[in-house]
Design a protein around this motif. Structure first.
Motif, PDB file in Angstrom:
ATOM      1  N   UNK A 146      42.657  41.928  44.145  1.00  0.00           N
ATOM      2  CA  UNK A 146      42.110  41.129  43.045  1.00  0.00           C
ATOM      3  C   UNK A 146      40.958  41.844  42.363  1.00  0.00           C
ATOM      4  N   UNK A 147      40.147  42.544  43.137  1.00  0.00           N
ATOM      5  CA  UNK A 147      38.932  43.153  42.601  1.00  0.00           C
ATOM      6  C   UNK A 147      39.153  44.626  42.245  1.00  0.00           C
ATOM      7  N   UNK A 148      40.059  44.828  41.313  1.00  0.00           N
ATOM      8  CA  UNK A 148      40.269  46.151  40.748  1.00  0.00           C
ATOM      9  C   UNK A 148      40.774  47.185  41.718  1.00  0.00           C
ATOM     10  N   UNK A 149      41.317  46.767  42.874  1.00  0.00           N
ATOM     11  CA  UNK A 149      41.786  47.729  43.871  1.00  0.00           C
ATOM     12  C   UNK A 149      40.681  48.521  44.539  1.00  0.00           C
ATOM     13  N   UNK A 150      39.429  48.061  44.386  1.00  0.00           N
ATOM     14  CA  UNK A 150      38.272  48.796  44.924  1.00  0.00           C
ATOM     15  C   UNK A 150      37.937  48.243  46.310  1.00  0.00           C
ATOM     16  N   UNK A 151      38.433  48.930  47.341  1.00  0.00           N
ATOM     17  CA  UNK A 151      38.227  48.456  48.709  1.00  0.00           C
ATOM     18  C   UNK A 151      36.760  48.516  49.116  1.00  0.00           C
ATOM     19  N   UNK A 152      36.023  49.531  48.638  1.00  0.00           N
ATOM     20  CA  UNK A 152      34.606  49.671  49.002  1.00  0.00           C
ATOM     21  C   UNK A 152      33.781  48.533  48.419  1.00  0.00           C
TER      22      UNK A 152
END
Length: 259
Positions: A213-219
């Motif tokens: 959901x959050x831009x694919x940004x795992x960090x």
């Protein structure tokens, strides 16, 4: 209306004593019938004014919260949402989590009542004088993007997002956010974490899938979840969609398959 009543009404309007103006005649009649003292009558009229002001304050808080509908926990169907942890929800209904600056995350499939519970907790908070804001994740991003274009971003963020003591963000995960939107969402979480402001979040996704959901940004997602979950109550709700159940009952959808 006699002249004395007109003068009293004028005084009430000038002093903005709307509750007293509505009730002083009936209270005067009751005072005569029950042989109240002047102090008894004064106490009752002041109580009427106080009650009227508290009612207006609660109504204002409900209007400012922007709930899509008014829901209460008394209306929630625990018999349908068999996976809803009633004891945990009853504890949340005390609203002590707001006093402690804690968060609530409601997880589960669509239609099991996550939004109902979120609204019910928010509505209960307004009834004891707590400022609440309800908004979907998609509408929140749209609101902030519009404010940025209009050069009102800081003002909107301060008043609408950081100002309320309880912020309810609904439907996280229903629509993916861009990298820029994900960054905005992280900033909201981080700033509310710093000021110990409580949030209620609802999502149809398990935490392991929030990065989608959050831009694919795992960090970024991990850092955000670290702040959300540091002091949080996780409410996992199971069950079939209540809306689909009603439609199946009406014959609009085929019956659910047996497990």
């Amino acid at each position: 209306m006699n002249l004395q009543h007109e003068r009293i009404d004028d005084y009430c309007q000038a002093l903005k004593l709307e509750g007293l103006m509505q009730h002083y005649r009936a209270l005067a009649a009751e005072a005569a019938e029950k042989d109240w003292t002047l102090l008894d009558y004064l106490e009752q009229t002041l109580r009427a004014e106080r009650d009227a002001r508290q009612l207006r304050s609660r109504q204002t808080l409900v209007r400012m919260a922007a709930f899509p509908a008014i829901k209460t926990l008394d209306e929630y169907d625990y018999g349908f949402a068999v996976g809803a942890p009633k004891a945990q929800i009853d504890e949340l209904a005390t609203l002590r989590f707001i006093e402690r600056g804690e968060n609530v995350v409601l997880l589960g499939p669509s239609g099991v009542g996550k939004t109902h519970i979120a609204i019910a907790l928010g509505y209960a908070a307004t009834q004891i004088g707590i400022k609440v804001k309800f908004i979907s994740a998609a509408d929140l991003m749209l609101q902030l993007e519009t404010a940025r274009r209009q050069q009102r971003y800081d003002s909107v963020l301060r008043h609408n997002v950081l100002g309320p003591r309880l912020l309810i963000i609904d439907e996280i995960g229903y629509l993916p956010l861009s990298a820029d939107q994900a960054s905005h969402f992280f900033q909201i979480v981080a700033k509310r974490y710093e000021k110990a402001g409580s949030m209620i979040l609802t999502s149809n996704l398990p935490f392991a899938q929030w990065d989608t959901t959050f831009g694919g940004d795992a960090t970024l997602t991990a850092a955000m979840l670290d702040r959300i979950l540091h002091h949080a109550h996780i409410v996992q709700i199971k069950g079939d969609s209540y809306r689909l159940k009603r439609q199946r009952k009406a014959g609009l959808f085929p019956p659910a398959p047996n497990p």
